[in-house]
Design an enzyme around this catalytic site. Structure first.
Site, short mmCIF file in Angstrom:
data_model
loop_
_atom_site.label_atom_id
_atom_site.label_comp_id
_atom_site.label_asym_id
_atom_site.label_seq_id
_atom_site.Cartn_x
_atom_site.Cartn_y
_atom_site.Cartn_z
N GLU A 175 0.83 -1.22 0.00
CA GLU A 175 0.00 0.00 0.00
C GLU A 175 0.86 1.27 0.00
O GLU A 175 0.71 2.13 0.86
CB GLU A 175 -0.97 -0.03 1.18
CG GLU A 175 -1.96 -1.18 1.08
CD GLU A 175 -3.06 -1.14 2.12
OE1 GLU A 175 -2.84 -0.59 3.21
OE2 GLU A 175 -4.16 -1.66 1.84
N GLU A 387 -5.72 -8.21 -1.18
CA GLU A 387 -6.40 -8.05 0.11
C GLU A 387 -7.85 -7.70 -0.15
O GLU A 387 -8.14 -6.83 -0.97
CB GLU A 387 -5.79 -6.92 0.96
CG GLU A 387 -4.47 -7.24 1.57
CD GLU A 387 -3.98 -6.14 2.51
OE1 GLU A 387 -4.81 -5.46 3.16
OE2 GLU A 387 -2.76 -5.95 2.59
C1 BG6 Z 1 -4.65 -2.96 4.71
C2 BG6 Z 1 -3.31 -3.39 5.24
O1 BG6 Z 1 -4.69 -1.59 4.74
O2 BG6 Z 1 -5.79 -3.28 5.42
C3 BG6 Z 1 -3.36 -4.48 6.28
O3 BG6 Z 1 -2.44 -3.77 4.21
C4 BG6 Z 1 -4.54 -4.23 7.21
O4 BG6 Z 1 -2.13 -4.49 6.97
C5 BG6 Z 1 -5.80 -4.32 6.38
O5 BG6 Z 1 -4.59 -5.07 8.29
C6 BG6 Z 1 -7.08 -4.21 7.16
O6 BG6 Z 1 -7.04 -3.05 7.94
P1 BG6 Z 1 -7.33 -3.08 9.51
O7 BG6 Z 1 -7.09 -1.72 9.97
O8 BG6 Z 1 -8.73 -3.53 9.65
O9 BG6 Z 1 -6.37 -4.07 10.06
#
Ligand code: BG6
Length: 489
Positions: A175, A387
């Protein structure tokens, strides 16, 4: 419609959010080791380790460091053909600038990759998932210093040489565009290892959104990261021409809130800045014209772009574009529009969408739109969704089961959205859901914000025995993979 037989199905984690063992076998401190937990309304806080009584969730995380065999076996049981994980930079170079790598750290990832191979799982490795060694932060101000480029390239090269026959798919920086999201200094800290001295010396916890942020330093550090990424891609191809090396963008797709042309133009500008800028540099190998306008309007001195950098960027373009997709936002010039936040971004509330308990707007249709738009923008390279997932509170029944229909209800339409995109000819090669096993939230530091198909008995008060169990979604995702995405019932 069935997904292609060679489609990469799996899940994604980051070392700092799952490994724990934060000082074991020679690992040095890294940025996430300085973060405390938050809650549903607050992002986590930053406190350089000065308080031995405070609870730093990543210090133990979910103990993947000692339980990776069990976890990878569970992923294999679900049918994963791909597992995205990060190498925790501080395990390899504990101080960032050590002369020699730490053999125990290298050995740990050898073991993890061997375990993946045993189960026919292809690793997809992020070289830096917010894990900049703390010593690089204090000594070099993260990527603000041009010297950090060489430190990163040496680290990447060490990994490439060591794992060249075990890992084919690599990502440089997770990211990378969060630096542009403007939520205080979170993006600077997580993405760039850039923290102002005053904050580095904090003795009380600071909300991440309150961290200081200086745009001139941010763009300087981001440029150094682009150069580090490009040099890494070039070096990787020299070490193994079969490597497939991608970038990774937090794609928070944006829509104009209304058909008002002012909203359309505001959305285009915001989208370019937040979503497109970093991808354009890494895929096209040059800074886009619109960013120079932004520099001019904001008084950014571009002398950080040195002679020869343009050649480096051109020679180090990525082989694939990967991104995280959780939610979308609306953009408007109406200052009174209701605001929402999620995944470090802000925008106006979309009246057509529901949101998670953390306010992240859920938009599966937007994934088809995003994939098609990215395929049009970067027509010559494959795409991968690395993701996507649903953070939720889970309830464990007396018999130990977790009936997480809400998670299945999130994934089903997102998988259908990918099917539609494939049907439209989008070159999508894989999908790794975020947090296939519960882990520490990056945004809030909570354990209670769970993403997993696998439940982990660990809680925000530090209790729990780390035992693993299968949620309903585990059996569902297994069925989805086994049927090549045709059985989503
Ligand atoms: C992404 C990141 O932004 O979102 C992860 O690459 C992160 O590291 C994921 O865990 C989900 O976000 P959060 O804040 O719910 O953990």
């Amino acid at each position: 419609m069935a997904f292609p037989k060679n489609f990469l199905w799996g899940g994604a984690v980051a070392g700092n959010q799952c490994e724990g063992a934060y000082l074991e076998d020679g690992k040095g401190l890294s940025v996430p080791d300085m973060l405390l937990g938050g809650d549903v309304d607050h992002p986590r806080t930053f406190l350089p380790v000065t308080d031995p009584t405070a609870f730093y969730p990543s210090h133990e995380a979910i103990d993947f460091y000692h339980r990776y065999k069990e976890d990878i076996a569970l992923f294999a049981e679900m049918g994963f053909t791909c597992f995205r994980l990060s190498i925790n930079w501080g395990r390899i170079f504990p101080n960032g600038d050590d002369a020699e790598p730490n053999e125990a750290g290298l050995k740990f990832y050898d073991n993890v990759f061997d375990e993946c191979k045993k189960h026919n799982i292809e690793p997809l490795v992020t070289l830096c998932h917010y894990e900049i060694p703390w010593a690089i932060v204090t000594k070099y101000h993260g990527f603000y210093s041009r010297e950090t480029i060489d430190l990163f390239v040496k680290y990447a090269e060490t990994c490439f040489i060591r794992y060249k026959d075990k890992v084919k798919y690599w990502l440089t920086f997770n990211e990378i565009n969060i630096a542009c999201m403007g939520e205080g200094g979170i993006g600077n800290l997580y993405g760039l290892g850039l923290v102002e001295d005053e904050d580095i010396n904090a003795t009380d916890p600071i909300l991440l959104t309150d961290l200081k942020s200086d745009p001139q330093k941010m763009f300087t550090a981001l440029h150094h990261e682009f150069i580090a990424s490009a040099l890494t891609v070039k070096r990787g191809h020299e070490i193994n021409p079969d490597f497939v090396i991608g970038n990774m963008i937090a794609h928070v797709t944006e829509y104009p809130l209304t058909p008002n042309p002012l909203d359309i133009v505001a959305c285009q500008n915001h989208d370019n800045y937040v979503n497109n800028f970093c991808g354009d540099v890494q895929v096209r190998g040059e800074y886009p014209a619109y960013i120079f306008k932004h520099f001019k309007d904001n008084g950014i001195d571009t002398s950080f772009i040195r002679e020869g950098d343009d050649k480096i960027l051109k020679e180090g373009v990525v082989d694939m574009y990967t991104f995280s997709y959780y939610q979308t936002n609306c953009i408007t010039v109406d200052e009174n529009a209701e605001q929402v936040a999620g995944n470090m971004s802000h925008g106006a509330k979309n009246p057509y969408l529901k949101a998670s308990d953390w306010g992240w707007q859920i938009d599966p249709e937007g994934l088809t739109y995003t994939l098609q738009m990215l395929a049009d923008r970067y027509p010559h390279i494959p795409l991968m969704v690395v993701e996507n997932g649903f953070g939720a509170f889970d309830k464990v029944e007396e018999d130990g089961s977790v009936h997480d229909d809400y998670r299945i209800d999130y994934f089903r339409p997102h998988i259908q959205a990918m099917q539609k995109a494939l049907d439209q000819g989008v070159p999508l090669i894989g999908y790794t859901t975020w947090g296939p096993i519960d882990l520490v939230s990056a945004g809030t530091g909570q354990y209670a914000k769970r993403y997993g198909f696998i439940y982990v008995d660990r809680h925000d008060d530090g209790t729990g025995d780390f035992s693993r169990s299968r949620k309903d979604s585990f059996f569902w995702y297994k069925k989805v993979i086994a049927s090549d995405g045709t059985d989503l019932s």
